[in-house]
Design a protein around this motif. Structure first.
Motif, short mmCIF file in Angstrom:
data_model
loop_
_atom_site.label_atom_id
_atom_site.label_comp_id
_atom_site.label_asym_id
_atom_site.label_seq_id
_atom_site.Cartn_x
_atom_site.Cartn_y
_atom_site.Cartn_z
N GLU A 45 0.81 -1.22 0.00
CA GLU A 45 0.00 0.00 0.00
C GLU A 45 0.84 1.27 0.00
O GLU A 45 0.36 2.34 -0.35
N GLY A 46 2.10 1.16 0.41
CA GLY A 46 2.97 2.33 0.44
C GLY A 46 2.80 3.21 1.66
O GLY A 46 3.38 4.30 1.73
N LYS A 47 2.03 2.75 2.67
CA LYS A 47 1.79 3.57 3.85
C LYS A 47 3.08 3.80 4.63
O LYS A 47 3.36 4.92 5.10
N VAL A 48 3.86 2.73 4.80
CA VAL A 48 5.13 2.86 5.53
C VAL A 48 6.02 3.89 4.85
O VAL A 48 6.62 4.76 5.51
N ALA A 49 6.14 3.81 3.54
CA ALA A 49 7.00 4.74 2.80
C ALA A 49 6.54 6.18 2.96
O ALA A 49 7.34 7.10 3.18
N ASN A 50 5.24 6.41 2.86
CA ASN A 50 4.72 7.77 2.97
C ASN A 50 4.95 8.34 4.37
O ASN A 50 5.36 9.50 4.53
N ASN A 51 4.67 7.53 5.39
CA ASN A 51 4.90 8.00 6.76
C ASN A 51 6.38 8.20 7.04
O ASN A 51 6.78 9.17 7.70
N LEU A 52 7.21 7.29 6.53
CA LEU A 52 8.65 7.42 6.73
C LEU A 52 9.18 8.69 6.10
O LEU A 52 9.97 9.42 6.71
N ARG A 53 8.75 8.97 4.88
CA ARG A 53 9.20 10.18 4.19
C ARG A 53 8.83 11.44 4.99
O ARG A 53 9.63 12.37 5.13
N ALA A 54 7.63 11.44 5.56
CA ALA A 54 7.19 12.59 6.34
C ALA A 54 8.02 12.75 7.62
O ALA A 54 8.39 13.87 8.00
N VAL A 55 8.34 11.64 8.27
CA VAL A 55 9.13 11.69 9.50
C VAL A 55 10.56 12.15 9.21
O VAL A 55 11.11 13.00 9.93
N LEU A 56 11.18 11.61 8.17
CA LEU A 56 12.53 12.03 7.81
C LEU A 56 12.57 13.52 7.49
O LEU A 56 13.48 14.25 7.93
N ARG A 57 11.58 13.97 6.74
CA ARG A 57 11.53 15.40 6.40
C ARG A 57 11.35 16.25 7.65
O ARG A 57 11.97 17.31 7.78
#
Length: 384
Positions: free
Chosen positions: A364-376
């Motif tokens: 689903e890509g949820k992990v990637a989207n949340n991870l990108r937001a946290v890193l940013r």
């Protein structure tokens, strides 16, 4: 100086300051997602991609472009050719393409005395042929197998190193030099007696376990030495068995040789990063005794207590739960980032790494989207 070169220099300075005990300009950020994650995230077959190292360059390049980070996110990747050529039983590829370490036994209980007398010789002559079946052969065949496997190893990792260097140069990333070793007791558990075996041995053969840990300590020290020790490199030590031990057993069997290992690595002029696996809260007073600026990446525990007890002396990392990236909303994930910044950044010695690596990408890509937001968020709000 180009913008990318200036960015690389700025990022390098973050780690120079952090590792030398100075408060950096901002909290350094490491992406907890690994190259295994990236391979799957971009739709590649994990098992196939690890056999074709040049193919990884495009994946790593895009990964670094899409996910903000200060360091190269290669992570836990173990390339399989070397292990397959050796007939490895200790490191094997699972059906999903992940390289795994099953429970193995390389040393039998009745062999402790032989091991203690000459641990290096015993590992070469007995343990390796047991755990790497292609080495269980007559000498000339064994030499040929080992030569071919080492050629594959150096070819693959030289290629991966060149890829990393090109990607670093393109994106202005930092790649601290890393050596890997283990606490002597963990080494005895991982590759020699197994977790189950060593847990029994501390009751059945306590003196032999102690002597074996002491005998193997010089080998673990040598394994942890960087080719060129310096402030931008560290020895990585994952800590396994301690949380499963009684306090008195930890104090007797685990701590003395582990402390010696860390102290000797630091004496060689290099940093040490511990992956403090599981819950070490009852051992914080021990961890405090380690040399100043030991890097401690915690999996579980109370960050407030750790900051209070260890934050003035040591570099603190970890704690961010990667499971939240799978279960939480973006807002919840960022709130957790804010919480950890508020608790750990005031120590002046905080490095953002999550509580563990992320090796699987969800469809689903949820992990990637949340991870990108946290890193940013960390990149934009971690300034001191």
């Amino acid at each position: 100086m180009t913008d990318v070169a200036a960015l690389a220099k700025e990022r390098e300075q973050l780690f120079r300051d952090l590792f030398s005990g100075k408060t950096p300009k901002r909290v350094p950020v490491t992406n907890p997602a690994t190259l295994e994650f990236a391979i799957q995230y971009y739709g590649e077959d994990l098992a196939e991609a690890q056999w074709d190292v040049p193919r990884l360059e495009a994946i790593l390049d895009k990964f670094c472009q899409d996910f903000p980070t200060d360091t190269t996110p290669i992570g836990s990747l173990r390339l399989p050719a070397f292990y397959q050529m050796l007939g490895s039983k200790a490191i094997v590829m699972g059906s999903g393409g992940f390289m795994q370490h099953p429970e193995v036994v390389g040393l039998l209980p009745e062999e402790y005395d032989d091991f203690i007398a000459a641990p290096y010789d015993f590992i070469i002559d007995t343990v390796l042929p047991r755990l790497y079946t292609e080495l269980d052969a007559e000498p000339s065949q064994k030499a040929l197998v080992l030569a071919k496997a080492m050629k594959a190893y150096y070819d693959d990792y030289a290629c991966l190193g060149q890829i990393r260097d090109r990607v670093n140069a393109k994106h202005g990333l930092v790649a601290p030099m890393v050596a890997l070793t283990e606490a002597p007791f963990d080494f005895m558990a991982d590759f020699l007696r197994s977790f189950k075996g060593i847990s029994s041995d501390v009751r059945r053969y306590p003196d032999k376990v102690l002597a074996a840990c002491e005998a193997v300590t010089p080998i673990m020290i040598k394994k942890g030495k960087l080719p060129v020790p310096g402030v931008l490199g560290f020895t990585f030590i994952p800590l396994h068995m301690a949380p499963y031990m009684r306090d008195k057993d930890f104090e007797k069997f685990y701590w003395p040789t582990f402390k010696t290992l860390v102290e000797e690595c630091v004496a060689m002029g290099q940093n040490v990063q511990l992956f403090v696996e599981n819950d070490w809260m009852r051992y914080l007073d021990y961890l405090y005794e380690l040399p100043e600026n030991t890097i401690m990446r915690f999996e579980y525990g109370d960050p407030k207590v750790v900051a209070e007890k260890l934050g003035k002396k040591h570099i603190i990392s970890g704690f961010y739960p990667v499971t939240l990236l799978q279960t939480g909303t973006e807002e919840q994930c960022i709130d957790k980032a804010k919480e950890l910044l508020d608790i750990l950044a005031p120590t002046g010695k905080y490095w953002f790494q999550a509580d563990k690596s992320i090796i699987s990408a969800d469809k689903e890509g949820k992990v990637a989207n949340n991870l990108r937001a946290v890193l940013r968020y960390f990149m934009e709000n971690g300034s001191y």
